[in-house]
Write an enzyme that holds these catalytic residues in place. Structure first.
Site, mmCIF file in Angstrom:
data_model
loop_
_atom_site.group_PDB
_atom_site.id
_atom_site.type_symbol
_atom_site.label_atom_id
_atom_site.label_comp_id
_atom_site.label_asym_id
_atom_site.label_seq_id
_atom_site.Cartn_x
_atom_site.Cartn_y
_atom_site.Cartn_z
ATOM 1 N N CYS A 179 20.171 26.493 36.061
ATOM 2 C CA CYS A 179 20.261 26.931 34.670
ATOM 3 C C CYS A 179 18.852 27.174 34.134
ATOM 4 C CB CYS A 179 20.971 25.871 33.831
ATOM 5 S SG CYS A 179 21.040 26.308 32.090
ATOM 6 N N LYS A 236 10.067 3.648 3.811
ATOM 7 C CA LYS A 236 9.978 5.062 3.455
ATOM 8 C C LYS A 236 10.865 5.392 2.273
ATOM 9 C CE LYS A 236 8.613 6.830 7.882
ATOM 10 N NZ LYS A 236 8.717 7.921 8.813
ATOM 11 N N LYS A 265 1.932 4.764 1.704
ATOM 12 C CA LYS A 265 1.940 5.264 3.081
ATOM 13 C C LYS A 265 1.534 6.735 3.034
ATOM 14 C CE LYS A 265 4.676 5.429 7.289
ATOM 15 N NZ LYS A 265 4.474 6.844 7.584
ATOM 16 N N CYS A 286 23.466 30.125 31.695
ATOM 17 C CA CYS A 286 23.614 30.393 33.124
ATOM 18 C C CYS A 286 25.066 30.606 33.530
ATOM 19 C CB CYS A 286 23.020 29.242 33.941
ATOM 20 S SG CYS A 286 23.972 27.724 33.852
ATOM 21 N N GLU A 294 0.840 -1.199 0.000
ATOM 22 C CA GLU A 294 0.000 0.000 0.000
ATOM 23 C C GLU A 294 0.873 1.246 0.000
ATOM 24 O OE1 GLU A 294 -2.369 -0.273 3.578
ATOM 25 O OE2 GLU A 294 -2.827 -2.369 3.132
HETATM 26 S S1 IVH Z 1 -0.804 0.245 8.818
HETATM 27 C C1 IVH Z 1 -0.615 -2.194 12.646
HETATM 28 N N1 IVH Z 1 -1.024 1.360 6.451
HETATM 29 O O1 IVH Z 1 1.917 5.289 9.059
HETATM 30 C C2 IVH Z 1 -0.537 -1.444 11.371
HETATM 31 N N2 IVH Z 1 -0.272 2.733 8.245
HETATM 32 O O2 IVH Z 1 3.020 3.345 11.820
HETATM 33 C C3 IVH Z 1 -0.925 -0.015 11.512
HETATM 34 N N3 IVH Z 1 0.116 5.078 7.620
HETATM 35 O O3 IVH Z 1 1.038 6.697 11.644
HETATM 36 C C4 IVH Z 1 -0.529 0.915 10.424
HETATM 37 N N4 IVH Z 1 -0.462 4.886 5.500
HETATM 38 O O4 IVH Z 1 -1.137 6.225 10.364
HETATM 39 C C5 IVH Z 1 -0.686 1.552 7.733
HETATM 40 N N5 IVH Z 1 -1.319 2.205 4.297
HETATM 41 C C6 IVH Z 1 -0.984 2.396 5.585
HETATM 42 C C7 IVH Z 1 -0.580 3.663 6.069
HETATM 43 C C8 IVH Z 1 -0.213 3.785 7.418
HETATM 44 C C9 IVH Z 1 -0.050 5.719 6.449
HETATM 45 C C10 IVH Z 1 0.604 5.712 8.859
HETATM 46 C C11 IVH Z 1 -0.116 5.332 10.110
HETATM 47 C C12 IVH Z 1 0.948 5.401 11.171
HETATM 48 C C13 IVH Z 1 2.196 5.096 10.407
HETATM 49 C C14 IVH Z 1 2.593 3.639 10.566
#
Ligand code: IVH
Length: 684
Positions: free
Chosen positions: A442, A324, A125, A421, A123
């Site tokens: 301080c 990432k 992110k 300080c 997926e």
């Molecule tokens: S899955 C247990 N899928 O990225 C699995 N997270 O830690 C839970 N995020 O802040 C997360 N896109 O909000 C998942 N396709 C996606 C995502 C996603 C963005 C964010 C999520 C969290 C961080 C992952």
């Protein structure tokens, strides 16, 4: 007396609602509007008019109820029944990172090299704010932020204003409970339009879509949220009741889409490392052309059975990873190196930069961590440097561009005295960081400590921010956290830029903060290395403050995830008389929390199970086996009885094994033990 509503009107209202929700869905979820904005407005206005004439027809999930309502004073807390976990980030930001994840999964599943590829759901992110949406019998009842993963904020009314989020499921037989987890975000086009509007109105513009979306969700006034064009993608689930959960993650996402939730169409099934890599590369190539910001991709093992088998490490699932993109890097000029004094006196050299736009924000300062780091990177004042910023991380200097070094570039010299300080700056031989020796005399350390104390995840004193703390410390009104509780409205109203109303609000917030939890209190003390998770573990382990104050370093080592460095830091903190005085003063000032019995390792898959160890295990010493079991929540006893659930037997096991066999108790070997402790249960 309520006037009777003609059946024809009730029917028209129902038709209008259904049709407006369908158009919302076509527009926000499917991205395929079938009518013009003007036609949509006509339907909407007709519904509004009918509801005005017949108020008894208004329901909470009518599309007209998305506009907000009166502002709130604070957000209520919501405890997530299934924690909102975060996932591990793959540190390797080349495509190879995907192969490393696949290799780990195959190893953890014990797959042979020639076993078929593992199936993943890949997926995007999304770069926004994580939200949990609770649907009961298909109706949206509660929406909450992630918070610390266990307790979040109730933002239901704000979430109601997001048209991409259905107020009810499109299903005749919805689950009794289904929590949908996903990301609230703002599209790039909506962000640009919002900023154009702000500019035209002479208002401040926003920095990037992510912060704008996150800020909008956390607005106390839902009418403000309603003015921000937010969207949502579902990517998972939390608590479930009365629902046949599909066998795969892809199946879950399909089901969510069928209920009417927006699910991103870029997701793909990927088989094995090569297809994960292909997904990562495709996402990298598409990134700039997407209608929304992403900061990487996420891979999840598709089969829920395999997810369960893989389980969790600490608070992260083994079956998912965030991969990432490399963080953006930009060159700029390093004009000077200053120092910043932290909460514990640590002196951090800070690069003062010619402002540069990188990773979605303008960066003017970047951390240089410590002196060794400056030498290692050979950073000099006057250099042109590459600056990197990713997500919420503090901007960093990646490296110097040596070909652009001027002849007069200067080396950094650590000052001998604290700029705040005047106390000596000292660097212990075995430490990387230099520290101001001023302690709480301080003002910089005091300010930081107070900021931390008042911060959201600590005592959460709204309105007691950086500027106000600076004034309070500089004016010597506040020296320690306990002094905060002696402040009066008059004290605050006498300060610069502080109206009576705001002064009263801050005092009210201070007063509210007296009622807290032990975990927050421990976290608020600002003990070196003690973050929120450790504070929670300490609170659960000891149950009350007194035994924690008197705990020896050895006793502290029994707390989950506490190692020698941490145990020492905690012990030293409480051994310091000054810290004890502040704690006493806080308690006298009325700061309080509920105490309970110790919950030693109350989490973990083996809570309530009793084990007996016997014989010699092939690799684990008896003590280590015991520690592993206890960390997983099990009780380990010395003798076998009817209450024993499992006996772990090694070589030369004697009478205990015989007795266990006689009682019909389950017998494990070391591998069986490892499997049980490794397999954290419970959540999807
Ligand atoms: S899955 C247990 N899928 O990225 C699995 N997270 O830690 C839970 N995020 O802040 C997360 N896109 O909000 C998942 N396709 C996606 C995502 C996603 C963005 C964010 C999520 C969290 C961080 C992952």
């Amino acid at each position: 007396m309520a006037s009777a509503v003609p059946a024809s009107v009730a029917k028209r209202v129902a038709t209008l609602r259904a049709s407006i929700e369908t158009h919302n869905r076509n527009y926000y979820v499917l991205d395929q509007p079938t009518i013009s904005d003007a036609e949509y407005d006509t339907l909407y206005r007709e519904l509004e008019a009918l509801e005005r004439e017949h108020p008894s027809l208004v329901t909470p999930d009518s599309p007209t109820q998305r506009v907000g309502g009166a502002p709130l004073a604070t957000f209520a807390s919501v405890t997530h029944r299934v924690p909102m976990l975060s996932i591990r980030t793959e540190t390797n930001t080349t495509p190879e990172g995907a192969a490393q994840f696949d290799a780990r999964i195959r190893r953890d599943l014990g797959l042979a090299p020639d076993a078929p590829p593992v199936e993943y759901n890949a997926e995007l992110k999304f770069d926004g704010l994580a939200i949990s949406l609770r649907y009961e019998h298909g109706h949206l009842t509660v929406a909450a932020t992630r918070g610390d993963g266990e307790v979040g904020e109730d933002v239901t009314r704000n979430i109601h204003t997001i048209r991409a989020i259905p107020l009810r499921f499109q299903s005749r037989k919805p689950p009794a409970v289904l929590e949908v987890r996903g990301e609230v975000y703002m599209s790039r086009r909506d962000f640009a339009r919002l900023n154009a509007r702000q500019e035209a109105a002479g208002l401040r513009t926003f920095i990037n879509p992510r912060n704008t979306a996150a800020g909008a969700v956390r607005q106390l006034d839902p009418a403000m949220t309603a003015q921000r064009p937010l969207r949502f993608f579902a990517y998972g689930i939390g608590e479930v009741r009365d629902w046949d959960v599909p066998a795969t993650h892809a199946g879950i996402l399909d089901a969510l889409a069928a209920f009417g939730l927006p699910v991103d169409g870029h997701r793909r099934i990927a088989r094995g490392a090569s297809e994960l890599i292909a997904f990562y590369e495709a996402a990298t190539a598409q990134r700039d052309a997407l209608p929304f910001d992403i900061d990487g991709v996420v891979y999840k093992v598709n089969s829920l059975a395999l997810q369960r088998e893989l389980g969790f490490v600490t608070r992260e699932p083994r079956w998912a990873v965030a991969h990432k993109f490399p963080a953006e890097e930009m060159p700029t000029l390093l004009q000077d190196i200053g120092v910043q004094v932290g909460r514990t006196g640590a002196i951090t050299p800070i690069a003062r930069l010619v402002p540069v736009f990188v990773g979605g924000v303008t960066v003017t300062n970047a951390t240089l961590h410590n002196e060794d780091e400056i030498r290692r990177k050979d950073v000099r004042i006057g250099d042109t440097v590459l600056v990197r910023r990713a997500g919420d991380v503090i901007p960093e200097i990646v490296r110097v561009l040596p070909e652009r070094r001027p002849a007069d570039a200067r080396e950094f010299v650590m000052p001998a005295k604290c700029p705040e300080c005047g106390s000596a700056i000292e660097r212990l031989p075995d430490e990387a960081v230099a520290r101001c020796t001023g302690g709480l005399i301080c003002p910089a350390q005091r300010k930081q400590a107070l900021r931390h104390f008042a911060s959201r995840h600590a005592l959460d004193i709204e309105g007691l921010g950086e500027k106000l703390i600076d004034q309070l410390v500089d004016g010597e009104l506040v020296k320690t956290a306990a002094d905060i509780y002696r402040l009066t409205v008059a004290d605050l109203a006498a300060l610069d830029r502080m109206a009576d109303k705001s002064a009263a609000n801050v005092i009210a917030a201070i007063d509210r903060s007296r009622e807290t939890t032990l975990a927050r209190f421990i976290y608020a003390l600002g003990i070196r290395h003690v973050g929120e998770a450790t504070a929670r573990d300490l609170a659960a382990h000891f149950g009350a403050l007194a035994p924690l104050l008197d705990a020896s370093a050895e006793q502290l080592l029994e707390v989950r995830d506490v190692g020698p460095v941490l145990a020492e830091a905690i012990h030293d903190f409480f051994a310091e008389p000054h810290n004890r005085e502040v704690i006493d003063a806080l308690v006298r000032a009325g700061v309080r929390w509920k105490e309970g019995p110790p919950q030693r390792a109350a989490a973990g898959p083996l809570v309530g199970r009793t084990f007996v160890l016997t014989g010699t295990l092939p690799t684990l010493a008896r003590e280590d086996a015991k520690a592993l079991l206890e960390a997983a929540g099990a009780t380990v006893t010395g003798s076998v009885s009817k209450k024993t659930d499992y006996v772990v037997a090694g070589a030369d096991a004697g009478s205990k094994l015989t007795k266990a066999q006689a009682l019909g108790i389950a017998i494990l070997d070391e591998a069986g033990l490892q499997a049980m402790v490794g397999q954290r249960s419970g959540t999807t």
